[in-house]
Write a protein that holds these residues in place. Structure first.
Motif, PDB file in Angstrom:
ATOM      1  N   MET A   1       0.893  -1.433  -0.054  1.00 34.48           N
ATOM      2  CA  MET A   1       0.114   0.107   0.013  1.00 34.48           C
ATOM      3  C   MET A   1       1.061   1.212  -0.128  1.00 34.48           C
ATOM      4  O   MET A   1       0.543   2.194  -0.546  1.00 34.48           O
ATOM      5  N   ARG A   2       1.759   1.219   0.680  1.00 34.81           N
ATOM      6  CA  ARG A   2       3.140   2.474   1.027  1.00 34.81           C
ATOM      7  C   ARG A   2       3.341   2.745  -0.321  1.00 34.81           C
ATOM      8  O   ARG A   2       3.352   3.918  -0.863  1.00 34.81           O
ATOM      9  N   ASP A   3       3.987   1.664  -1.031  1.00 35.06           N
ATOM     10  CA  ASP A   3       4.850   1.953  -2.289  1.00 35.06           C
ATOM     11  C   ASP A   3       3.538   2.126  -3.432  1.00 35.06           C
ATOM     12  O   ASP A   3       3.851   3.095  -4.320  1.00 35.06           O
ATOM     13  N   CYS A   4       2.642   1.581  -3.533  1.00 33.55           N
ATOM     14  CA  CYS A   4       1.458   1.905  -4.610  1.00 33.55           C
ATOM     15  C   CYS A   4       1.192   3.416  -4.323  1.00 33.55           C
ATOM     16  O   CYS A   4       0.583   4.106  -5.346  1.00 33.55           O
ATOM     17  N   LEU A   5       0.957   4.025  -3.111  1.00 31.73           N
ATOM     18  CA  LEU A   5       0.345   5.253  -2.760  1.00 31.73           C
ATOM     19  C   LEU A   5       1.332   6.438  -2.781  1.00 31.73           C
ATOM     20  O   LEU A   5       1.111   7.343  -3.378  1.00 31.73           O
ATOM     21  N   MET A   6       2.619   6.158  -2.352  1.00 33.76           N
ATOM     22  CA  MET A   6       3.634   7.192  -2.128  1.00 33.76           C
ATOM     23  C   MET A   6       4.990   7.215  -2.935  1.00 33.76           C
ATOM     24  O   MET A   6       5.745   7.821  -2.668  1.00 33.76           O
ATOM     25  N   HIS A   7       5.127   5.835  -3.544  1.00 35.55           N
ATOM     26  CA  HIS A   7       6.393   5.766  -4.106  1.00 35.55           C
ATOM     27  C   HIS A   7       6.870   6.936  -4.949  1.00 35.55           C
ATOM     28  O   HIS A   7       5.769   7.643  -5.576  1.00 35.55           O
ATOM     29  N   PRO A   8       7.918   7.783  -4.980  1.00 35.68           N
ATOM     30  CA  PRO A   8       8.173   9.196  -5.352  1.00 35.68           C
ATOM     31  C   PRO A   8       7.842   9.323  -6.929  1.00 35.68           C
ATOM     32  O   PRO A   8       7.804  10.142  -7.438  1.00 35.68           O
ATOM     33  N   GLU A   9       8.069   8.123  -7.628  1.00 35.41           N
ATOM     34  CA  GLU A   9       7.879   8.122  -9.173  1.00 35.41           C
ATOM     35  C   GLU A   9       6.618   7.567  -9.720  1.00 35.41           C
ATOM     36  O   GLU A   9       6.134   7.897 -10.587  1.00 35.41           O
ATOM     37  N   HIS A  10       6.185   6.302  -9.002  1.00 33.13           N
ATOM     38  CA  HIS A  10       5.147   5.713  -9.507  1.00 33.13           C
ATOM     39  C   HIS A  10       4.021   5.618  -8.554  1.00 33.13           C
ATOM     40  O   HIS A  10       2.940   5.298  -8.881  1.00 33.13           O
ATOM     41  N   GLY A  11       4.219   6.364  -7.561  1.00 34.36           N
ATOM     42  CA  GLY A  11       3.005   6.430  -6.385  1.00 34.36           C
ATOM     43  C   GLY A  11       1.742   7.240  -6.766  1.00 34.36           C
ATOM     44  O   GLY A  11       1.850   8.132  -7.651  1.00 34.36           O
ATOM     45  N   TYR A  12       0.836   6.723  -6.208  1.00 28.54           N
ATOM     46  CA  TYR A  12      -0.869   7.225  -6.818  1.00 28.54           C
ATOM     47  C   TYR A  12      -0.892   8.646  -6.285  1.00 28.54           C
ATOM     48  O   TYR A  12      -1.031   9.569  -7.028  1.00 28.54           O
ATOM     49  N   TYR A  13      -0.390   8.873  -5.051  1.00 26.57           N
ATOM     50  CA  TYR A  13      -0.686  10.274  -4.569  1.00 26.57           C
ATOM     51  C   TYR A  13       0.885  11.095  -5.023  1.00 26.57           C
ATOM     52  O   TYR A  13       0.289  12.389  -5.109  1.00 26.57           O
ATOM     53  N   SER A  14       1.780  10.673  -5.210  1.00 27.27           N
ATOM     54  CA  SER A  14       2.819  11.497  -5.666  1.00 27.27           C
ATOM     55  C   SER A  14       2.682  11.951  -6.829  1.00 27.27           C
ATOM     56  O   SER A  14       3.484  12.886  -7.291  1.00 27.27           O
ATOM     57  N   THR A  15       1.846  11.503  -8.100  1.00 28.03           N
ATOM     58  CA  THR A  15       2.050  11.732  -9.243  1.00 28.03           C
ATOM     59  C   THR A  15       0.711  12.362  -9.825  1.00 28.03           C
ATOM     60  O   THR A  15       0.569  12.822 -10.983  1.00 28.03           O
ATOM     61  N   ARG A  16      -0.480  12.590  -8.625  1.00 25.94           N
ATOM     62  CA  ARG A  16      -1.777  13.160  -9.489  1.00 25.94           C
ATOM     63  C   ARG A  16      -2.348  13.666  -8.318  1.00 25.94           C
ATOM     64  O   ARG A  16      -2.123  13.724  -7.132  1.00 25.94           O
ATOM     65  N   ASP A  17      -3.468  14.633  -8.707  1.00 27.54           N
ATOM     66  CA  ASP A  17      -4.550  15.096  -7.840  1.00 27.54           C
ATOM     67  C   ASP A  17      -5.597  14.219  -7.914  1.00 27.54           C
ATOM     68  O   ASP A  17      -6.166  14.213  -9.107  1.00 27.54           O
TER      69      ASP A  17
END
Length: 331
Positions: A1-17
């Motif tokens: 969950m942490r990687d999917c949501l917050m990975h700096p390059e591919h994470g869900y929250y890191s890459t979009r609103d």
């Protein structure tokens, strides 16, 4: 969950609103300004009830687009001394969302923090709306006197769920009394750590925290889910492309937050009605007509009705010993 949501390059929250019609889900502050207005006034009243300490930290965990905090600040502008004493801190790790928050809050002085621990040691008045549900969980399946952890692995090149070996889980000893073989219990070590930090801070410095999320007093069953384009999705299908959440175990948060006190868990609809949302809705409706009025009436229903968000979402406050819980909530 942490990687999917917050990975700096591919994470869900890191890459979009992810919010709004163009995103994947909508939160209560995005549905109507009334939610943030009432939440802000509840925290302001709690601040006054605790002697109006100055300065104090006004903080939000996971502030989304900044809509909630903007509504809270607008509603509390007339509370004597509140804004002058407030030091605004937003705990947000997503660069796109930080940018949206800056736009929402205009020229207000704001400090962004990566972690709650980075907020200065001041009396803390905080809100966390749909924050804890996105923190990583562990899933345990009951197996006799112990548990087997539900894990993610690879099979045929695709992600799949599997079970680890039997083990004891100290954090779930109390759940052996109310579960049977095959039952799944979820818990969030990170959520409990943050609740413990909140509780310790409030017990030491004073203040209150409003936690609003979907879940219940005690978690049971598989609630892990993905949302994409406002519809359920397979959480393992496209990592980093969907929002991942799970229902919040409020009992676990309350236990972790001791020695701070916790309010009784209250349905969101009940809490908002106690705070006067119907009167506020009527006042706003007086200046509306046509499609705008219909949208406003629908928003009020969505926030409060048991068939919509009114019962699924719950509210719990953490507050200091010797203080009263924020308005709308019972000890």
């Amino acid at each position: 969950m942490r990687d999917c949501l917050m990975h700096p390059e591919h994470g869900y929250y890191s890459t979009r609103d992810p919010l709004g019609a163009a995103g994947d889900f909508t939160t209560a502050p995005e549905i109507s300004q009334m939610f943030g207005e009432l939440a802000g006034l509840a925290l302001a009243q709690a601040w006054m009830d605790q002697g109006a300490p100055a300065p104090f930290a006004l903080a939000e965990l996971g502030p989304g687009r900044g809509t909630l905090m903007a509504d809270m600040l607008r509603a509390t502008a007339g509370v004597p001394g509140f804004h002058a004493a407030a030091r605004l801190h937003l705990v947000e790790a997503s660069p796109p969302l930080r940018q949206a928050q800056r736009q929402a809050l205009g020229d207000r002085e704001v400090t962004w923090r990566d972690r709650l621990e980075d907020v200065p040691a001041l009396p803390l008045f905080l809100i966390a709306n749909e924050f804890f549900d996105a923190l990583p969980i562990r899933q345990m399946q009951r197996d006799g006197p112990g548990w087997r952890e539900r894990c993610v692995g690879l099979r045929g090149g695709a992600l799949t769920f599997g079970l680890g070996g039997r083990m004891g889980v100290a954090a779930l000893e109390h759940r052996l009394a109310d579960t049977r073989d095959g039952d799944i219990v979820e818990f969030s070590p990170e959520g409990q750590e943050i609740a413990a930090a909140l509780g310790a801070r409030i017990a030491r410095e004073g203040g209150a925290a409003l936690i609003v999320d979907y879940g219940d007093w005690r978690a049971q069953g598989d609630t892990f889910q993905a949302l994409r384009d406002h519809a359920p999705a397979d959480p393992l299908a496209e990592p980093g492309k969907a929002d991942l959440t799970a229902h919040v175990d409020f009992e676990a948060l309350a236990r972790a937050a001791a020695p701070a006190l916790h309010s009784r868990l209250t349905p969101q609809g009940v809490w908002l009605e106690r705070l006067g949302i119907t009167a506020r809705a009527q006042a706003l409706a007086a200046g509306l007509s046509g499609a705008a009025l219909e949208s406003h009436v629908a928003a009020h229903r969505r926030l409060t009705h048991p068939a919509e968000m009114g019962t699924l979402f719950k509210v719990m406050a953490l507050y200091a010993q010797g203080a009263a819980p924020p308005p709308g909530l019972d000890p």
